[in-house]
Design an enzyme around this catalytic site. Structure first.
Site, PDB file in Angstrom:
ATOM      1  N   TYR A  14       0.794  -1.226   0.000  1.00 37.47           N
ATOM      2  CA  TYR A  14       0.000   0.000   0.000  1.00 37.47           C
ATOM      3  C   TYR A  14       0.826   1.275   0.000  1.00 37.47           C
ATOM      4  CZ  TYR A  14      -3.590  -3.336   1.339  1.00 37.47           C
ATOM      5  OH  TYR A  14      -4.444  -4.399   1.361  1.00 37.47           O
ATOM      6  N   HIS A  19      -4.434   6.093  -1.057  1.00 34.87           N
ATOM      7  CA  HIS A  19      -4.888   6.064   0.331  1.00 34.87           C
ATOM      8  C   HIS A  19      -3.778   6.422   1.312  1.00 34.87           C
ATOM      9  CE1 HIS A  19      -8.827   5.335   1.771  1.00 34.87           C
ATOM     10  NE2 HIS A  19      -8.803   4.030   1.961  1.00 34.87           N
ATOM     11  N   TYR A  63      -4.569  -0.526   9.734  1.00 35.01           N
ATOM     12  CA  TYR A  63      -5.244  -0.411   8.438  1.00 35.01           C
ATOM     13  C   TYR A  63      -6.297   0.690   8.514  1.00 35.01           C
ATOM     14  CZ  TYR A  63      -2.702  -4.451   6.828  1.00 35.01           C
ATOM     15  OH  TYR A  63      -1.695  -5.295   6.475  1.00 35.01           O
ATOM     16  N   ASN A  65      -9.452   1.169   7.685  1.00 39.96           N
ATOM     17  CA  ASN A  65     -10.807   0.989   8.187  1.00 39.96           C
ATOM     18  C   ASN A  65     -10.884   0.878   9.698  1.00 39.96           C
ATOM     19  OD1 ASN A  65     -11.430   0.930   5.510  1.00 39.96           O
ATOM     20  ND2 ASN A  65     -11.965  -1.228   5.448  1.00 39.96           N
ATOM     21  N   ASP A  91      -6.527  11.316   2.692  1.00 38.65           N
ATOM     22  CA  ASP A  91      -6.769  11.427   1.256  1.00 38.65           C
ATOM     23  C   ASP A  91      -8.224  11.803   1.009  1.00 38.65           C
ATOM     24  OD1 ASP A  91      -8.189   8.500   0.279  1.00 38.65           O
ATOM     25  OD2 ASP A  91      -7.124   8.498   2.192  1.00 38.65           O
ATOM     26  N   ASN A 112     -13.673   5.594   4.998  1.00 37.39           N
ATOM     27  CA  ASN A 112     -13.740   4.611   6.084  1.00 37.39           C
ATOM     28  C   ASN A 112     -12.803   4.925   7.245  1.00 37.39           C
ATOM     29  OD1 ASN A 112     -15.763   3.115   4.854  1.00 37.39           O
ATOM     30  ND2 ASN A 112     -14.296   1.886   3.706  1.00 37.39           N
TER      31      ASN A 112
END
Length: 188
Positions: A14, A19, A63, A65, A91, A112
């Site tokens: 990632y 993100h 993470y 979420n 973001d 999220n």
């Protein structure tokens, strides 16, 4: 204590995605403020800069979420008021690459990470610096896949070109508060 909470996802998979633009800005802040490397500390990676004592920069390692879980741990271990002392770097697909927007509060808007933070706080009253990553060019493109993908070179260059402005906005927030920072930086 003041807290800059940069939202993103851990792991090499990632690192270069839309993100994670909040993490990119956090890295820039640490370099500017003469900080050491980020070090894992519970559910976040933490850094401080010698040029900004009393300001901690955290990257949740939970993470996107589950960003609120990392914030809950920070609130248990530190004394600060999220509404007054925290700025979230995040973001935003509603803004084109290279644009930014400061907000004192507001709904998660489908994000999220912000939804997780708002749920854990029981409030949307916390400041955020929204960093533009742009919308998918086609409505059929899945938004989750979009934010978890890399930006084309031109979009990445536009996003990075706004970082000096974003750093200045964070520093202005630290020195003058959110209202003054919004008045100065949201009109550019």
């Amino acid at each position: 204590m003041r807290l800059v909470l940069a939202l993103g996802n851990p792991g090499a998979k990632y690192r270069d995605t839309r993100h994670n633009i909040g993490w990119w800005l956090a890295d820039r802040l640490v370099r500017r403020w003469c900080g050491g490397p980020f070090r894992a500390e519970g559910p976040t990676a933490r850094a401080e800069g010698s040029r900004r004592p009393g300001v901690e920069i955290h990257k949740p390692l939970t993470y996107m979420n589950r960003s609120g879980e990392a914030l809950t741990a920070l609130l248990a271990a530190r004394r600060f008021d999220p509404a007054a002392d925290m700025l979230v770097l995040v973001d935003d697909v509603a803004l084109p690459p290279g644009r930014l927007r400061l907000r004192r509060r507001g709904s998660p808007g489908g994000h999220n990470g912000l939804a997780s933070i708002s749920a854990k706080l029981g409030s949307d009253a916390y400041s955020r610096l929204r960093l533009g990553v742009g919308r998918p060019p086609d409505d059929r493109i899945d938004l989750a896949a979009w934010v978890l993908s890399r930006m084309p070179r031109a979009d990445e260059e536009a996003a990075l070109s706004a970082f000096p402005h974003a750093v200045e906005a964070v520093e202005y927030w630290l020195e003058h508060g959110m209202e003054a920072a919004m008045n100065r930086f949201n009109n550019r």
